[in-house]
Motif scaffolding. Structure first.
Motif, short mmCIF file in Angstrom:
data_model
loop_
_atom_site.label_atom_id
_atom_site.label_comp_id
_atom_site.label_asym_id
_atom_site.label_seq_id
_atom_site.Cartn_x
_atom_site.Cartn_y
_atom_site.Cartn_z
N TYR A 142 -2.91 2.05 -2.12
CA TYR A 142 -2.86 2.02 -0.66
C TYR A 142 -4.02 2.78 -0.03
O TYR A 142 -4.47 3.81 -0.55
CB TYR A 142 -1.54 2.65 -0.18
CG TYR A 142 -0.31 2.01 -0.76
CD1 TYR A 142 0.08 0.73 -0.39
CD2 TYR A 142 0.45 2.69 -1.72
CE1 TYR A 142 1.21 0.14 -0.94
CE2 TYR A 142 1.58 2.11 -2.28
CZ TYR A 142 1.95 0.82 -1.88
OH TYR A 142 3.05 0.24 -2.43
N HIS A 143 -4.44 2.26 1.12
CA HIS A 143 -5.37 3.01 1.97
C HIS A 143 -4.69 4.31 2.39
O HIS A 143 -3.46 4.39 2.50
CB HIS A 143 -5.70 2.16 3.19
CG HIS A 143 -6.71 2.77 4.11
ND1 HIS A 143 -6.36 3.66 5.11
CD2 HIS A 143 -8.05 2.61 4.20
CE1 HIS A 143 -7.44 4.02 5.76
NE2 HIS A 143 -8.49 3.42 5.23
N THR A 146 -2.44 3.96 5.34
CA THR A 146 -1.29 3.13 4.99
C THR A 146 -0.28 3.93 4.17
O THR A 146 0.94 3.82 4.39
CB THR A 146 -1.74 1.90 4.18
OG1 THR A 146 -2.72 1.18 4.92
CG2 THR A 146 -0.56 0.99 3.88
N ASP A 149 1.67 6.11 6.50
CA ASP A 149 2.66 5.32 7.22
C ASP A 149 3.82 4.93 6.30
O ASP A 149 4.99 4.94 6.72
CB ASP A 149 2.02 4.05 7.79
CG ASP A 149 1.05 4.34 8.92
OD1 ASP A 149 1.08 5.46 9.46
OD2 ASP A 149 0.24 3.44 9.25
N PHE A 191 1.42 -4.47 1.70
CA PHE A 191 0.92 -3.16 2.12
C PHE A 191 -0.25 -2.70 1.26
O PHE A 191 -1.09 -1.92 1.73
CB PHE A 191 2.03 -2.11 2.01
CG PHE A 191 3.29 -2.42 2.78
CD1 PHE A 191 3.26 -3.22 3.92
CD2 PHE A 191 4.50 -1.88 2.38
CE1 PHE A 191 4.43 -3.49 4.64
CE2 PHE A 191 5.67 -2.14 3.07
CZ PHE A 191 5.64 -2.95 4.20
N PRO A 220 -6.86 -0.76 5.04
CA PRO A 220 -5.72 -0.35 5.88
C PRO A 220 -4.84 -1.55 6.20
O PRO A 220 -5.32 -2.68 6.35
CB PRO A 220 -6.39 0.20 7.14
CG PRO A 220 -7.75 -0.42 7.16
CD PRO A 220 -8.15 -0.62 5.74
N ARG A 221 -3.53 -1.30 6.28
CA ARG A 221 -2.57 -2.35 6.60
C ARG A 221 -1.67 -1.88 7.74
O ARG A 221 -1.33 -0.69 7.83
CB ARG A 221 -1.69 -2.68 5.39
CG ARG A 221 -2.43 -3.09 4.13
CD ARG A 221 -3.09 -4.43 4.25
NE ARG A 221 -3.44 -4.96 2.93
CZ ARG A 221 -4.37 -5.90 2.73
NH1 ARG A 221 -5.04 -6.39 3.76
NH2 ARG A 221 -4.62 -6.33 1.50
N ASP A 222 -1.26 -2.82 8.57
CA ASP A 222 -0.31 -2.54 9.65
C ASP A 222 1.09 -2.83 9.11
O ASP A 222 1.53 -3.98 9.05
CB ASP A 222 -0.62 -3.43 10.85
CG ASP A 222 0.23 -3.09 12.07
OD1 ASP A 222 1.36 -2.60 11.89
OD2 ASP A 222 -0.24 -3.33 13.21
N ILE A 223 1.79 -1.79 8.69
CA ILE A 223 3.07 -1.96 8.02
C ILE A 223 4.10 -2.66 8.92
O ILE A 223 4.80 -3.59 8.49
CB ILE A 223 3.60 -0.60 7.53
CG1 ILE A 223 2.78 -0.14 6.32
CG2 ILE A 223 5.09 -0.67 7.18
CD1 ILE A 223 3.20 1.19 5.75
#
Length: 396
Positions: A142-143, A146, A149, A191, A220-223
């Motif tokens: 993961y980033h 991320t 989050d 993710f 990066p991901r928008d969970i």
């Protein structure tokens, strides 16, 4: 009088070909294409990944032919919940059991249709800013933002839907289920950065090698956005009939005291494979997210067919207890040991002298026309391309 299910299977021609019926070593085999690849896609709500799961068309075939609305349909090895979810879709009472606590978390939420506006409200209330990096090794997947989050979401879920709570808020239960299904994968819908296979987490060391080979770092991901997108995908079919009645448990398949004797109309199941699928290793990241200590989960591994057969007999004894008179068992075996021994013969032997009529072995195949070809070594060296289903019926 011939069994009605067996007679229907023997006369089946709906896919354009007759069923081939042969008896080999005293076991009746019925071979045909009983469903197509397109039919096997099933309802979108089934699209939750888990290792070694069968397709929803398999339980659908038996549920529609042997049960009626309100009947109980059970799977003692429910995995991702294919059998109970299909039962719910067909207005039957879903029942399931699995030794892995993850299985209830992946199955129970899909018995209810969440309100998407409520999901959005929940996701905006999560204190995302409180997330921290407790496990730096997870940066392989993961980033950095991320992972923060993800940490915040995990803590919020463990507070608002603690593991083992029998009746969590169904919308929060849904959020956790979707998040468990989006932890790792190969596209921007997950993710993680790129990893394979989806939802079967490799080790940290293996993921670092994947990153190095591809020359990438996790983006990066928008969970919250990913959860809402997957929710829309799962709900794109007709709504699942809301059912307040279900019976799920976590424990060994041969001991289900939560199920009353003679209360189940149909059992559709597939047992764990022989030391091929590493359920604990594959699900280590899901277990971390859900707060499950997999070291305390007694997932058994069977080193040989004799031990595996003994386990199957234990399970069948329990199914004989919970099945009503005349109830069926469809026991799918999707494996041939080392390409030479068809394990359905072991299930057949395990059922001997139990209160079952042993009806036969149904083989769903898209390519074979003769039973003798269904376990050729060239086809089965790495597994099997057919569904082999031992059919049993509980004596009255």
């Amino acid at each position: 009088m011939p069994d009605p299910l067996l007679a229907e299977i023997a006369a089946f021609t709906a896919m354009g070909s007759p069923t081939v019926c042969e008896t080999i070593n005293g076991i009746p085999y019925l071979v045909n294409a009983f469903w197509t690849a397109a039919q096997r896609q099933g309802h979108p709500v089934h699209e939750i990944s888990y290792r070694a799961c069968f397709k929803p068309q398999l339980p659908h075939f038996f549920i529609t032919r042997t049960t009626g609305a309100g009947d109980v349909v059970h799977d003692p090895f429910m995995g991702r919940g294919t059998t109970p979810i299909e039962a719910a879709l067909l207005s039957r009472v879903p029942s399931g059991n699995d030794i892995n606590p993850l299985c209830v978390l992946l199955t129970r939420p899909r018995l209810y249709t969440p309100d998407r506006k409520t999901l959005r409200r929940h996701l905006t209330r999560i204190p995302w800013q409180t997330g921290c990096i407790e496990n730096p090794e997870l940066l392989a997947f993961y980033h950095r933002q991320t992972l923060r989050d993800l940490s915040a979401l995990r803590s919020w879920l463990l507070t608002h839907a603690p593991l083992g709570h029998p009746t969590p808020d169904p919308d929060i239960d849904w959020i956790r289920m979707v998040a468990l299904n989006r932890l790792t994968g190969h596209s921007s819908g997950y993710f993680s950065g790129r990893t394979m296979p989806p939802n079967q987490a490799v080790s940290v060391a293996s993921q670092l090698k994947i990153n190095a080979r591809l020359g990438i770092s996790p983006p990066p991901r928008d969970i919250a956005a990913i959860i809402l997108k997957k929710t829309a995908s799962l709900l794109r079919g007709t709504p699942v009939p809301v059912t307040a009645t279900h019976n799920f448990a976590t424990g060994p398949a041969w001991a289900t005291p939560n199920i009353a004797a003679a209360s189940v109309a149909l059992v559709v199941t597939s047992p764990p494979f022989l030391n091929i699928v590493q359920y604990a290793e594959d699900n280590w990241l899901r277990a971390w997210f859900a707060g499950i200590d997999m070291a305390g989960v007694a997932i058994t591994k069977h080193a040989g067919v004799a031990a595996w057969q003994a386990m199957v007999r234990q399970v069948l004894i329990e199914q004989a207890r919970i099945l009503r008179p005349g109830g069926y068992v469809a026991f799918e075996v999707g494996e041939v040991q080392r390409g030479t021994e068809p394990l359905e013969t072991r299930v057949w032997s395990a059922a001997e002298n139990l209160p079952f009529a042993r009806l036969g072995v149904m083989v769903n195949s898209q390519s074979f026309t003769k039973t003798a070809q269904c376990w050729g070594i060239s086809n089965n060296t790495g597994g099997t391309n057919t569904n082999r289903i031992v059919l049993l019926r509980r004596y009255a």
